[in-house]
Design a protein around this motif. Structure first.
Motif, PDB file in Angstrom:
ATOM      1  N   GLU A 755     -34.692 127.185  34.609  1.00 35.34           N
ATOM      2  CA  GLU A 755     -34.602 128.659  35.416  1.00 35.34           C
ATOM      3  C   GLU A 755     -35.062 127.738  37.467  1.00 35.34           C
ATOM      4  OE1 GLU A 755     -37.810 131.703  36.155  1.00 35.34           O
ATOM      5  OE2 GLU A 755     -38.131 130.174  34.301  1.00 35.34           O
ATOM      6  N   VAL A 756     -35.990 126.953  37.567  1.00 35.69           N
ATOM      7  CA  VAL A 756     -36.331 125.715  38.219  1.00 35.69           C
ATOM      8  C   VAL A 756     -35.430 125.365  39.221  1.00 35.69           C
ATOM      9  CG1 VAL A 756     -37.696 124.720  39.819  1.00 35.69           C
ATOM     10  CG2 VAL A 756     -38.619 125.995  38.352  1.00 35.69           C
ATOM     11  N   GLU A 757     -34.143 125.029  38.816  1.00 34.36           N
ATOM     12  CA  GLU A 757     -32.998 123.869  39.397  1.00 34.36           C
ATOM     13  C   GLU A 757     -32.230 125.566  39.678  1.00 34.36           C
ATOM     14  OE1 GLU A 757     -33.899 119.808  36.241  1.00 34.36           O
ATOM     15  OE2 GLU A 757     -31.998 121.617  36.181  1.00 34.36           O
ATOM     16  N   ARG A 758     -32.422 126.116  38.331  1.00 34.46           N
ATOM     17  CA  ARG A 758     -30.351 127.295  38.640  1.00 34.46           C
ATOM     18  C   ARG A 758     -31.124 128.637  39.230  1.00 34.46           C
ATOM     19  NH1 ARG A 758     -25.863 128.321  38.747  1.00 34.46           N
ATOM     20  NH2 ARG A 758     -25.137 129.944  38.006  1.00 34.46           N
ATOM     21  N   THR A 759     -31.866 128.599  39.473  1.00 37.96           N
ATOM     22  CA  THR A 759     -32.930 129.218  41.090  1.00 37.96           C
ATOM     23  C   THR A 759     -33.287 128.852  42.256  1.00 37.96           C
ATOM     24  OG1 THR A 759     -34.680 130.520  38.693  1.00 37.96           O
ATOM     25  CG2 THR A 759     -34.665 130.945  41.535  1.00 37.96           C
ATOM     26  N   ALA A 760     -32.829 127.411  42.252  1.00 39.93           N
ATOM     27  CA  ALA A 760     -33.042 127.012  43.599  1.00 39.93           C
ATOM     28  C   ALA A 760     -31.613 127.004  43.969  1.00 39.93           C
ATOM     29  CB  ALA A 760     -33.305 125.368  43.179  1.00 39.93           C
ATOM     30  N   GLU A 761     -30.748 126.908  43.040  1.00 36.04           N
ATOM     31  CA  GLU A 761     -29.114 126.776  43.407  1.00 36.04           C
ATOM     32  C   GLU A 761     -28.636 127.989  43.223  1.00 36.04           C
ATOM     33  OE1 GLU A 761     -24.803 125.073  41.253  1.00 36.04           O
ATOM     34  OE2 GLU A 761     -26.894 124.941  40.432  1.00 36.04           O
ATOM     35  N   LEU A 762     -29.560 129.424  42.727  1.00 36.73           N
ATOM     36  CA  LEU A 762     -27.994 130.335  43.172  1.00 36.73           C
ATOM     37  C   LEU A 762     -29.370 130.678  44.485  1.00 36.73           C
ATOM     38  CD1 LEU A 762     -28.161 132.023  39.670  1.00 36.73           C
ATOM     39  CD2 LEU A 762     -26.584 131.167  40.684  1.00 36.73           C
ATOM     40  N   THR A 763     -30.365 130.505  44.774  1.00 36.39           N
ATOM     41  CA  THR A 763     -31.075 131.084  45.960  1.00 36.39           C
ATOM     42  C   THR A 763     -30.349 130.532  47.074  1.00 36.39           C
ATOM     43  OG1 THR A 763     -33.036 131.295  44.624  1.00 36.39           O
ATOM     44  CG2 THR A 763     -33.552 131.547  46.669  1.00 36.39           C
ATOM     45  N   ASP A 764     -30.427 129.212  46.931  1.00 37.85           N
ATOM     46  CA  ASP A 764     -30.051 128.615  48.278  1.00 37.85           C
ATOM     47  C   ASP A 764     -27.895 129.414  48.575  1.00 37.85           C
ATOM     48  OD1 ASP A 764     -28.571 126.545  49.787  1.00 37.85           O
ATOM     49  OD2 ASP A 764     -30.389 126.494  49.940  1.00 37.85           O
ATOM     50  N   ASP A 765     -27.516 129.017  47.583  1.00 36.47           N
ATOM     51  CA  ASP A 765     -26.529 129.566  47.460  1.00 36.47           C
ATOM     52  C   ASP A 765     -25.602 130.913  47.781  1.00 36.47           C
ATOM     53  OD1 ASP A 765     -24.787 127.937  44.851  1.00 36.47           O
ATOM     54  OD2 ASP A 765     -25.358 127.012  47.244  1.00 36.47           O
ATOM     55  N   ALA A 766     -27.005 131.991  47.512  1.00 41.20           N
ATOM     56  CA  ALA A 766     -26.464 132.635  48.341  1.00 41.20           C
ATOM     57  C   ALA A 766     -27.470 133.861  49.750  1.00 41.20           C
ATOM     58  CB  ALA A 766     -28.023 133.908  47.135  1.00 41.20           C
ATOM     59  N   ARG A 767     -28.167 132.796  49.806  1.00 42.93           N
ATOM     60  CA  ARG A 767     -28.874 133.191  51.750  1.00 42.93           C
ATOM     61  C   ARG A 767     -27.542 132.363  52.037  1.00 42.93           C
ATOM     62  NH1 ARG A 767     -33.649 129.156  52.808  1.00 42.93           N
ATOM     63  NH2 ARG A 767     -32.961 128.460  52.637  1.00 42.93           N
ATOM     64  N   SER A 768     -26.964 131.177  51.255  1.00 44.79           N
ATOM     65  CA  SER A 768     -26.169 131.037  52.641  1.00 44.79           C
ATOM     66  C   SER A 768     -24.689 131.908  52.917  1.00 44.79           C
ATOM     67  CB  SER A 768     -25.154 129.336  52.429  1.00 44.79           C
ATOM     68  OG  SER A 768     -24.572 129.393  53.501  1.00 44.79           O
ATOM     69  N   ALA A 769     -24.617 132.446  51.408  1.00 45.46           N
ATOM     70  CA  ALA A 769     -23.351 133.551  51.151  1.00 45.46           C
ATOM     71  C   ALA A 769     -23.363 135.028  51.769  1.00 45.46           C
ATOM     72  CB  ALA A 769     -22.869 133.579  49.685  1.00 45.46           C
ATOM     73  N   TYR A 770     -24.858 135.509  52.523  1.00 37.74           N
ATOM     74  CA  TYR A 770     -25.861 136.701  51.813  1.00 37.74           C
ATOM     75  C   TYR A 770     -25.548 136.298  54.004  1.00 37.74           C
ATOM     76  CZ  TYR A 770     -26.988 141.600  51.082  1.00 37.74           C
ATOM     77  OH  TYR A 770     -27.229 143.146  52.057  1.00 37.74           O
TER      78      TYR A 770
END
Length: 943
Positions: A755-770
């Motif tokens: 969960e931590v690894e996936r959340t970190a990855e998704l959060t970073d990608d989402a922030r960059s895209a948003y």
């Protein structure tokens, strides 16, 4: 987006029913404070499923009028989209130029519920409309409006609080940027991102602590697992040895007894279930029995009362008829004396004497006939009373025989007392078949047969006296016995007669059978041949139908006797008067003298005869009505009696079945108790362990004989004594708990790590895209402001905020907007250099910029009091700006403003306060601007 053309409100706040046009670009709503301007805007917000202003909601408005329902109806435009596509119209598949929106609010379960509907065209609000449209929930309705251009961003702007629309220029750059992100849906995404970042840091620290704890716990698990395995081996061997000695050996001896007992218990349970069903059926039948008994008693009382009324009417009729007859006889005597007076001198005394002798003989014969009729009437009345009490009247010889048996103390019954015909269609056939046996005497005790036969010989009783009786067997299908119910045991030969005689519908059907048969009309075929043995309905003797038939026959005969007696008594009285007249003539009295002496009597008789004749006719009609009522009451009583007898027979039969089942269960329970006591005696020598019979039989198949089990016990006991075992009983619980803790912690660690690894990855990608989405939102908003500034003749510039993939940068970002009025240079949003009118213009540009959407042209805006605190020049300037945008505006303004506020308005609505003491507020006044010039064309990118 669409525009609003009309609004109709029913029971909204203090308006009873108001229809208001809104088909103008700028609609000004004017009125004093508290007159309903904001209420009108909240009606539009509720119709569009938006939040009301302030802390109000739609329930506040519908509660004020104290009605249980409210309606909102709005007509909006349905323009064709510039680009066409799959949805060429805003409200596709609706293609009409106008669309009608409905909001129905009703009280349900103490709360207010609202429903929405969308209809094509301008649809009026009627009862038929309510049933014709398809009602939608709030979420589905919002989705349809969003498809038509009312996006969540526009909905947020339309729901701004009162007074906020002209204060947007006072927002700080950060607050303005937050408002832009909130309107366009980005604010919630940013908030969710910040919360996700915080949760991610907490999860990483928790994961490190859990990993260290998992490593230490693994070492402890391995140590306890080795010790627990030795304990399990020792425990299993010891438990198996104890089980063989304490359970298997005694159980193998005990298993055979359980099989037979289990089968017997199942049989007992089935019988007990049958008893419960029968008892439930009997309880239900008891209720019917009591109800039918009460109905029979009421019908009997009614029949008795009508009989009393009929007797009283009969006595009145007899008295009135007798009085009229006497008076008529007196008048006839007068007429006869007048005739005799004319021929008195030539009368022959010998002829008169002969005449009187003949009349006396005739009067004597009449007297004897009247006495015979009265004796018969008395007998019939007694028989009627017996029948009405539920019994059957018997001939004299039967009554004498029963009285002798009662005197000798011999209990008995007649066959007619225990037979009931179940099917009225076969009453005549049963009566015909049992007619020779209707006077059979059935003895209750076989031991009384000798004394009963002696009494029968002494009284010369010509019918059977039967001591032997037996229960009624099961009826053969189609037999006469199938439609006959016996209330007790009956002679076997009689039961056999009824059971072997088949019921046939006709002689043609019976001729095809070889057995005995009988038709419903009473044609009987037996071994000797066929003959008619039918019985008249008045001679029926068996069951309720027979009693009812005899009662009807007695009632008919009583009516005939009463009529005959009345006629004969009248004739007798006439004869007596004629004899008395002849006697007077023979004694020498002259007719002239009699006429003179009885003149007053004749005159009085002539005067009272019409009244007596009328009274006789009235009492005769009353007697006929009373007889009809008595006959109807008698029939009702017979029907109630027949129904009661049927229910009573069924109840008696069911009670006998219940009693038989109870006796059977008592015997079974005693036998079961005996077997259980035997098993309990055996169990006292057995260990406490128990097993079901099936399990015990399986043990027999698995272990064989008792001797083989004992050899196994000896071998296992030797192994237990010589081995090195772990005997601590807590070792298993400690191991299992530690293993469970380790497994749970391992799952948690793995889950947390993923969960931590996936959340970190998704959060970073989402922030960059948003970040790109945020920049696009700000650029679109800046473009909207610049375009609106051009319409208003105001220069507008915006500084793009610094948006990077960093939490601090995003938290500090702000949107800076500058305005150039009259080419005097740029000024900020709230730097103190702008006038009041310029502040309003800034706020309007900032507000309408939030509403602009290239994919949804046109549209409307709610603005609450935009002209407050403005001078005439600025009011004109704001009005000119509003007209230039070509959007639809609904503006509120108080009465205290300058009249220039109405300059841009094409339609002015004036609201008025509710007067004290009145239930409803006044109607809204309308003022429409006369427009002679052609309407301006819409701008290329309308709001």
């Amino acid at each position: 987006m669409f525009q609003i053309r009309e609004l109709e409100m029913i029971h909204w706040d203090f308006w009873q029913a108001i229809k208001t046009p809104l088909d103008a670009q700028i609609v000004t709503i004017v009125g004093p404070n508290g007159s309903g301007k904001t209420t009108l805007l909240d009606a539009l917000r509720t119709l569009l499923a938006l939040k009301c202003s302030g802390r109000r909601d739609y329930k506040r408005y519908v509660r004020n009028n104290r009605e249980n329902f409210a309606w909102l109806r709005g007509v909006v435009s349905n323009p064709k989209r510039p680009g066409g596509g799959l949805f060429p119209y805003l409200f596709f598949p609706a293609t009409t130029p106008e669309i009608t929106l409905f909001c129905r609010i009703r009280r349900q379960g103490g709360d207010w519920m609202r429903q929405y509907a969308i209809a094509e065209g301008n649809v009026a609000l009627t009862e038929e409309t309510e049933n014709a449209v398809q009602w939608l929930g709030v979420n589905e309705y919002k989705r349809r409006l969003e498809q038509a251009g009312l996006t969540p961003a526009i909905a947020e702007v339309l729901a701004l609080e009162q007074g906020d629309t002209d204060k947007l220029c006072e927002y700080s750059p950060k607050a303005l940027l937050d408002l832009v992100f909130q309107v366009f849906g980005d604010k919630q995404v940013l908030d969710n991102y910040a919360e996700a970042k915080l949760r991610l840091k907490e999860a990483e620290g928790e994961l490190e602590r859990m990993t260290a704890q998992l490593s230490q716990l693994g070492h402890d698990v391995e140590a306890l697992r080795a010790r627990a395995n030795r304990y399990l081996e020792w425990q299993a061997l010891k438990a198996d040895t104890d089980r063989l000695a304490n359970e298997i050996v005694p159980a193998l001896k005990y298993v055979d007894q359980w099989g037979s007992l289990a089968g017997y218990i199942n049989q007992f349970r089935g019988a007990r279930k049958s008893l419960r069903l029968k008892q439930d059926e009997l309880d239900a039948l008891d209720a019917r029995y009591r109800a039918q008994e009460a109905a029979q008693q009421a019908a009997r009382q009614n029949e008795e009362q009508t009989r009393i009324d009929c007797d009283a009417a009969y006595r009145l009729f007899v008295d009135a008829n007798r009085a009229a007859g006497d008076t008529e006889k007196t008048l006839k005597d007068a007429e006869r004396l007048r005739e005799l007076a004319a021929s008195e001198h030539g009368a022959d005394a010998v002829a008169l004497s002969d005449r009187m002798g003949a009349l006396r003989g005739k009067e004597t014969a009449l007297r004897e006939a009247i006495k015979a009729d009265k004796d018969e009437r008395q007998q019939l009345a007694e028989a009627q009373f017996v029948l009405q009490s539920g019994q059957q009247p018997n001939p004299v010889f039967v009554s004498q025989m029963r009285a002798a048996l009662d005197e000798a103390g011999i209990p008995h019954q007649l066959l007619t007392e225990i037979v009931e015909v179940r099917d009225p269609a076969w009453q005549e056939a049963v009566e015909a078949l049992l007619a020779p046996f209707r006077h059979i005497v059935l003895l209750a005790r076989v031991t009384d047969k000798r004394r009963a036969w002696e009494i029968g010989q002494r009284l010369k009783y010509r019918h059977f006296i039967v001591p032997d009786r037996e229960p009624v067997e099961k009826a053969a299908k189609g037999s006469v016995l199938e439609v006959v119910d016996f209330k007790g045991d009956a002679p076997g030969w009689l039961i056999a007669l009824l059971n072997r005689t088949q019921r046939v519908k006709s002689i043609e059907a019976g001729s095809k059978l070889d057995s005995d048969w009988i038709t419903p009309e009473g044609f009987h075929k037996e071994r000797r041949g066929g003959r008619d043995i039918s019985v008249k309905a008045g001679d029926f003797a068996f069951g309720e139908a027979a009693r009812k038939s005899r009662l009807n026959e007695i009632a008919r005969r009583l009516r005939e006797l009463n009529s005959d007696i009345l006629e004969r008594e009248t004739e007798q009285q006439n004869l007596m008067r004629e004899i008395a007249g002849i006697q007077q003539q023979l004694m020498g009295m002259q007719a002239v003298v009699q006429l003179a002496s009885r003149q007053e009597e004749f005159t009085a008789a002539a005067e009272r005869f019409p009244e007596e004749k009328r009274l006789a006719q009235e009492t005769g009609a009353a007697l006929a009505a009373a007889q009809t009522a008595r006959d109807e009451a008698s029939r009702a009583y017979m029907q109630a009696r027949e129904a009661f007898v049927l229910v009573e027979a069924e109840r008696r039969r069911l009670d006998q079945e219940v009693s038989g089942l109870i006796a059977q269960l008592t015997e079974q329970r005693a036998e079961q108790s005996r077997r259980i006591r035997e098993l309990r005696d055996m169990k006292r020598s057995l260990p406490a362990a128990q097993a079901d019979p099936a399990g015990l039989r399986a043990l027999r198949e698995q272990y064989g004989t008792v001797r083989e089990v004992q050899h196994m016990i000896e071998r296992q006991s030797a192994t237990l004594e010589s081995g090195d075992w772990e005997t601590d009983s807590t070792i298993i619980l400690r191991r299992d708990k530690l293993i469970a803790d380790y497994a749970g912690l391992e799952r948690d660690v793995q889950s947390h790590r993923i969960e931590v690894e996936r959340t970190a990855e998704l959060t970073d990608d989402a922030r960059s895209a948003y970040i790109n989405k945020l920049k696009a939102t700000v650029r679109a908003y800046g473009k909207n402001l610049k375009h609106l500034g051009e319409l208003a003749g105001i220069g507008v510039e915006t500084d793009m905020p610094h948006l990077e993939n960093d939490d601090t940068t995003l938290a500090q970002a702000g949107l800076v907007a500058r305005f150039d009025f009259d080419q005097k240079g740029m000024m900020g949003m709230n730097d103190g250099e702008a006038s009041g009118g310029q502040q309003v213009m800034k706020s309007l540009i900032l507000l309408i910029g939030l509403m602009m959407d290239e994919s949804n042209p046109s549209g409307f805006v709610f603005i609450d009091e935009p002209f407050a605190h403005l001078d005439i020049f600025n009011i004109d300037r704001v009005g000119a700006f509003l007209k230039a945008t070509q959007a639809q505006y609904l503006i509120t303004t108080p009465l205290t403003h300058n009249t220039n506020v109405y300059a841009p308005s094409e339609l002015t609505l004036t609201t008025r306060k509710k007067r004290p003491g009145e239930t409803w507020a006044p109607l809204i006044l309308q003022t429409r601007r006369r427009c002679d010039a052609p309407a301006p064309q819409p701008i290329s990118e309308p709001v």
